[in-house]
Structures are given as structure tokens and as C-alpha cells.
Motif scaffolding. Sequence first.
Motif, PDB file in Angstrom:
ATOM      1  N   TYR A 101      -9.731  11.628  -0.638  1.00  0.00           N
ATOM      2  CA  TYR A 101     -11.073  11.096  -1.106  1.00  0.00           C
ATOM      3  C   TYR A 101     -12.121  11.664  -0.309  1.00  0.00           C
ATOM      4  O   TYR A 101     -13.330  11.482  -0.423  1.00  0.00           O
ATOM      5  N   ARG A 102     -11.879  12.599   0.491  1.00  0.00           N
ATOM      6  CA  ARG A 102     -13.036  13.335   1.387  1.00  0.00           C
ATOM      7  C   ARG A 102     -13.657  14.306   0.422  1.00  0.00           C
ATOM      8  O   ARG A 102     -12.921  14.969  -0.454  1.00  0.00           O
ATOM      9  N   SER A 103     -14.967  14.509   0.406  1.00  0.00           N
ATOM     10  CA  SER A 103     -15.831  15.660  -0.341  1.00  0.00           C
ATOM     11  C   SER A 103     -15.451  16.952   0.251  1.00  0.00           C
ATOM     12  O   SER A 103     -14.956  16.874   1.361  1.00  0.00           O
ATOM     13  N   ALA A 104     -15.767  17.914  -0.368  1.00  0.00           N
ATOM     14  CA  ALA A 104     -15.749  19.251  -0.020  1.00  0.00           C
ATOM     15  C   ALA A 104     -16.616  19.382   1.152  1.00  0.00           C
ATOM     16  O   ALA A 104     -16.251  20.299   2.228  1.00  0.00           O
ATOM     17  N   GLU A 105     -17.488  18.787   1.522  1.00  0.00           N
ATOM     18  CA  GLU A 105     -18.415  19.067   2.318  1.00  0.00           C
ATOM     19  C   GLU A 105     -17.990  18.291   3.906  1.00  0.00           C
ATOM     20  O   GLU A 105     -18.342  19.199   4.878  1.00  0.00           O
ATOM     21  N   ASN A 106     -17.086  17.537   3.746  1.00  0.00           N
ATOM     22  CA  ASN A 106     -17.163  17.044   4.956  1.00  0.00           C
ATOM     23  C   ASN A 106     -15.401  16.653   5.142  1.00  0.00           C
ATOM     24  O   ASN A 106     -14.791  15.804   5.766  1.00  0.00           O
ATOM     25  N   PHE A 107     -14.326  17.504   4.441  1.00  0.00           N
ATOM     26  CA  PHE A 107     -13.210  17.427   4.485  1.00  0.00           C
ATOM     27  C   PHE A 107     -12.545  17.685   5.921  1.00  0.00           C
ATOM     28  O   PHE A 107     -11.477  17.214   6.103  1.00  0.00           O
ATOM     29  N   SER A 108     -13.119  18.720   6.667  1.00  0.00           N
ATOM     30  CA  SER A 108     -12.710  18.970   7.954  1.00  0.00           C
ATOM     31  C   SER A 108     -12.967  17.873   8.832  1.00  0.00           C
ATOM     32  O   SER A 108     -14.042  17.485   8.652  1.00  0.00           O
ATOM     33  N   SER A 143     -13.425   4.089   5.255  1.00  0.00           N
ATOM     34  CA  SER A 143     -14.568   4.581   5.494  1.00  0.00           C
ATOM     35  C   SER A 143     -14.281   5.877   6.517  1.00  0.00           C
ATOM     36  O   SER A 143     -14.824   7.054   6.554  1.00  0.00           O
ATOM     37  N   SER A 144     -13.722   5.494   7.597  1.00  0.00           N
ATOM     38  CA  SER A 144     -13.322   6.160   8.830  1.00  0.00           C
ATOM     39  C   SER A 144     -12.606   7.478   8.676  1.00  0.00           C
ATOM     40  O   SER A 144     -12.752   8.533   8.924  1.00  0.00           O
ATOM     41  N   LEU A 145     -11.508   7.084   7.758  1.00  0.00           N
ATOM     42  CA  LEU A 145     -10.802   8.310   7.208  1.00  0.00           C
ATOM     43  C   LEU A 145     -11.147   9.139   6.134  1.00  0.00           C
ATOM     44  O   LEU A 145     -10.887  10.511   5.970  1.00  0.00           O
ATOM     45  N   THR A 146     -12.159   8.509   5.291  1.00  0.00           N
ATOM     46  CA  THR A 146     -12.747   9.276   4.188  1.00  0.00           C
ATOM     47  C   THR A 146     -13.989  10.236   4.667  1.00  0.00           C
ATOM     48  O   THR A 146     -14.382  11.046   3.739  1.00  0.00           O
ATOM     49  N   TYR A 147     -14.397   9.906   6.127  1.00  0.00           N
ATOM     50  CA  TYR A 147     -15.758  10.468   6.246  1.00  0.00           C
ATOM     51  C   TYR A 147     -16.922  10.109   5.534  1.00  0.00           C
ATOM     52  O   TYR A 147     -17.733  10.880   5.337  1.00  0.00           O
ATOM     53  N   TYR A 202       1.027  -1.090  -0.130  1.00  0.00           N
ATOM     54  CA  TYR A 202      -0.036  -0.038   0.130  1.00  0.00           C
ATOM     55  C   TYR A 202       0.977   1.385   0.093  1.00  0.00           C
ATOM     56  O   TYR A 202       1.948   1.095   0.442  1.00  0.00           O
ATOM     57  N   GLY A 203       0.332   2.380  -0.669  1.00  0.00           N
ATOM     58  CA  GLY A 203       1.199   3.671  -0.722  1.00  0.00           C
ATOM     59  C   GLY A 203       0.373   4.732  -1.579  1.00  0.00           C
ATOM     60  O   GLY A 203      -0.875   4.253  -1.574  1.00  0.00           O
ATOM     61  N   TYR A 204       0.996   5.787  -2.021  1.00  0.00           N
ATOM     62  CA  TYR A 204       0.380   6.634  -2.782  1.00  0.00           C
ATOM     63  C   TYR A 204      -0.333   6.162  -4.027  1.00  0.00           C
ATOM     64  O   TYR A 204      -1.550   6.438  -4.141  1.00  0.00           O
ATOM     65  N   GLU A 205       0.246   5.186  -4.673  1.00  0.00           N
ATOM     66  CA  GLU A 205      -0.530   4.792  -6.056  1.00  0.00           C
ATOM     67  C   GLU A 205      -0.704   3.534  -5.786  1.00  0.00           C
ATOM     68  O   GLU A 205      -0.717   2.605  -6.929  1.00  0.00           O
ATOM     69  N   ASP A 206      -1.054   2.782  -4.875  1.00  0.00           N
ATOM     70  CA  ASP A 206      -1.530   1.288  -4.591  1.00  0.00           C
ATOM     71  C   ASP A 206      -2.656   1.168  -5.214  1.00  0.00           C
ATOM     72  O   ASP A 206      -3.588   1.990  -5.841  1.00  0.00           O
ATOM     73  N   LYS A 207      -2.729  -0.450  -5.401  1.00  0.00           N
ATOM     74  CA  LYS A 207      -4.237  -0.736  -5.770  1.00  0.00           C
ATOM     75  C   LYS A 207      -5.110  -1.398  -4.579  1.00  0.00           C
ATOM     76  O   LYS A 207      -5.883  -2.219  -4.999  1.00  0.00           O
ATOM     77  N   LEU A 208      -4.687  -1.087  -3.504  1.00  0.00           N
ATOM     78  CA  LEU A 208      -5.219  -1.512  -2.150  1.00  0.00           C
ATOM     79  C   LEU A 208      -6.289  -0.433  -1.576  1.00  0.00           C
ATOM     80  O   LEU A 208      -7.593  -0.341  -1.857  1.00  0.00           O
ATOM     81  N   LEU A 209      -5.838   0.310  -0.831  1.00  0.00           N
ATOM     82  CA  LEU A 209      -6.498   1.394  -0.404  1.00  0.00           C
ATOM     83  C   LEU A 209      -7.160   2.558  -1.226  1.00  0.00           C
ATOM     84  O   LEU A 209      -8.447   2.892  -1.003  1.00  0.00           O
ATOM     85  N   ASN A 210      -6.603   2.683  -2.389  1.00  0.00           N
ATOM     86  CA  ASN A 210      -7.242   3.738  -3.568  1.00  0.00           C
ATOM     87  C   ASN A 210      -8.468   3.075  -3.994  1.00  0.00           C
ATOM     88  O   ASN A 210      -9.678   3.667  -4.117  1.00  0.00           O
ATOM     89  N   ASN A 211      -8.178   1.570  -4.367  1.00  0.00           N
ATOM     90  CA  ASN A 211      -9.331   0.989  -4.978  1.00  0.00           C
ATOM     91  C   ASN A 211     -10.415   0.726  -3.948  1.00  0.00           C
ATOM     92  O   ASN A 211     -11.706   0.957  -4.240  1.00  0.00           O
ATOM     93  N   HIS A 254      -0.221   5.182   8.295  1.00  0.00           N
ATOM     94  CA  HIS A 254      -0.048   5.878   7.161  1.00  0.00           C
ATOM     95  C   HIS A 254      -1.170   6.102   6.223  1.00  0.00           C
ATOM     96  O   HIS A 254      -1.395   6.648   5.050  1.00  0.00           O
ATOM     97  N   ALA A 255      -2.322   5.182   6.581  1.00  0.00           N
ATOM     98  CA  ALA A 255      -3.560   5.105   5.646  1.00  0.00           C
ATOM     99  C   ALA A 255      -4.002   6.344   5.354  1.00  0.00           C
ATOM    100  O   ALA A 255      -4.506   6.921   4.090  1.00  0.00           O
ATOM    101  N   ILE A 256      -3.952   7.349   6.382  1.00  0.00           N
ATOM    102  CA  ILE A 256      -4.631   8.737   6.073  1.00  0.00           C
ATOM    103  C   ILE A 256      -4.079   9.460   5.154  1.00  0.00           C
ATOM    104  O   ILE A 256      -4.693  10.217   4.322  1.00  0.00           O
ATOM    105  N   GLN A 257      -2.745   9.522   4.875  1.00  0.00           N
ATOM    106  CA  GLN A 257      -1.829   9.993   3.659  1.00  0.00           C
ATOM    107  C   GLN A 257      -2.563   9.789   2.316  1.00  0.00           C
ATOM    108  O   GLN A 257      -2.293  10.595   1.523  1.00  0.00           O
ATOM    109  N   TYR A 258      -3.001   8.669   2.298  1.00  0.00           N
ATOM    110  CA  TYR A 258      -3.126   8.184   0.810  1.00  0.00           C
ATOM    111  C   TYR A 258      -4.704   8.122   0.541  1.00  0.00           C
ATOM    112  O   TYR A 258      -5.118   8.013  -0.647  1.00  0.00           O
TER     113      TYR A 258
END
Length: 366
Positions: free
Chosen positions: A342-349, A269-273, A200-209, A334-338
Motif C-alpha cells: 500500500y505504499r505509493s510510488a513516491e514513498n515506496f523506499s 500508517s508507519s509501515l505504509t508511509y 491477520y495475514g495476506y488476505e485478511d480483513k484486518l490490516l488490509n482494511n 509480520h505486518a510489513i509483509q501484508y
Amino acid sequence: MSTSSNLLRLQRAVNHQGKRAYHDLVTLPTKKPIISQGPPGYSAVTGHVVTVFGCTGFLGRYLVSKLARMGTQVVVPYRDEDEKRRLKPMGDLGQIVPMEWDLRNENQIAECVRHSDIVYNLVGRDYATKNFDFTSVQVDGAEKIARITAQSGVPRFVHVSHLNASATSPSALYRTKAEGEERVNAAFQGATIIRPGPLYGYEDKLLNNMAIWPIWWKLNNAKTTIRPVHVMDVAQALANLVHSPQLGRTIALPGPAALTYEYLLDLVSSLTYQPPSRAPVVPKALALLVARAAQSVWWPLISPDEIVRRYIDDADTPGAWDEVGVTPADIEQHAIQYVRRYRSAENFSRPNVFPPKKSFTEELGY
């Protein structure tokens, strides 16, 4: 020019290069001396010349960065002109040497390894195409690179496989990984085999997918267990092998914890809200049908073999991280970095979970 002037210039050159020590000199089995010099870091010279096949891939680009940061000269074989451009700034002037190559051209492979003292093979495929299937890349291709490396007199060869490589696996990827290991060991005596877990990382096919297509990770009711590992940790482990004398080893590098897809979906889900996906679980037969239909697309949504892999737990193999001098990090660090993007503008904070802290006067009741 007088002899005294020449001696003075020579003395200044020696003083400019810095003092030498016995630990700066390494002699390889081929009697080739490796002399390091300069201060540690980007502008150092380790004396090693390394070839990284698969350098433009996910793991390869981080390995090149680690090697170049140590001052190692890196030969980067490439197929796509645009893919190799990002590697050029990773090293000092002249330290990154791009060379065009093709897996079917043995002369190009020999040219890429002829000056190296260690060769990495990171070439692999996640899905088969009409030009390159699993066998041609991970079996025949791996054997070809190992054989030519041995014929060129390179003393060390590192082949990156997979944690789940097995000759009896229902997945074609895992079977060809195991067969590739056998062919590499036969072609290059003393090859080092690395078996990392899912990266997993910035361009991964795990967390991003998982953030984009959570429905495809609910196969098997999301109960499949994997051992994800940070791509930076694996890249550092591979880079440390440059200075390691160990040969002929199979080193497993799984993640520090065994986690289910269900847990990882909840983490994303918890990191992207974003609320957890309510998509139904797709039956395996229907998923395979959709995956086969997707093969008509140049970049398939998901391959049939990947559907099979979603039902296979990662091997319960102990990690050998101590042998490569790395302590693997937990994915929660590290998951939050990647996935933050994907957070939307409404719930980015981040939501205000805790009440605001009272001032000193409010604490006293004024």
C-alpha cells in the motif's frame, strides 16, 4: 516366475519403502490403523485422511497447505470450481481430493467424511446474506456436519469458533458462534473446540482494511482492544491436532498482546508511509445507517453486525498455545509483509533516517 524371484522383488519393495518402527503405527478408537511411511515432508505419507470444510476460506487454505506438507491426504469440499483450484498443487499427486458439496445436502457431507479419521469445520460467515444467515451456517450447519461426522464413525472432530463466542453478546456473530459450540458438543461427543482471536495475514480483513478504509476503524474512538493472531500460527496449531490424542477440549488461541485499533492504525500508517487518517470519528448511529444501506450491495462495504463488533473488546482469556505446540508471533514481526504493497510510488523506499556511514579514510580525517 520362480518363487525366489518373487521373494527378491518383495524384499526390494520392502527396502524401498524404508524400515518400519512402532511409532509409525497408530490405532484409532475405531480400530483403524494409521501407518506413516516415507521421509518427512511433501512426499511423505502420514496415513491420515482429513476433511476440511471451509477449506477455500482464509484460514482453510493455510490449514490445507500445512496438512499436505506433512503428507496427509486431504479431502477439500468446495462450492466454487475456481476457489478449489489453488489447493490442488499444495499436496503430492493424489493427496488433495476435491469434492463438490452443499451445506444443505447431507448425502454430500457424508460422502466427504466417510473415509476420514479427523474432520475440521471452518465454515463461517462474517455477515449474513439472503441465502445464508448466521444461524443457518454457524448453528444449524455446524450441527449438521458434526452429526453426520459422528454417524459416519469418524473418531475426531475439530470445530473452529471465535474467541468472543458468548450467548449474551450483543453481536449476532458471537452469539451464533456460542450456540454452534453447544450444538456441536451435543451432536459429537468429544469434539474439540478452537477459539482463535482475529486473524491477520495476506488476505485478511484486518490490516488490509485498515490500510484502505481507516475511517471504519475509528469507531469507538479506536479504543476497542483486540488480540490479533497470525493465521499461520492458528493453521499450524490445527495441523498439530492430527497427531494429538486430546479430545473434548475447548482451546483458546488469542494473540500474544492486547492492542487497540488506534495502535494498529498507527502501525499500518508507519509501515505504509502514509500520514495518519484525519477522517472524523463516525457516530455509531450514522455508521449503522450506512451499513444497513450497504446491505443492498452484493458485497457490502460493512455490515451492521460488524459495526456492533467494533465496540466489543476481545475476551481476556489466557491462551492455551502450549497444548498445540505453537508459540504465537507478535503482529509487529509480520505486518510489513501484508501492508507494504500500500505504499505509493513516491514513498515506496524507506526514508534515509540514519546518516551515511563514513569510510575508513574519512574517519581518520583524510
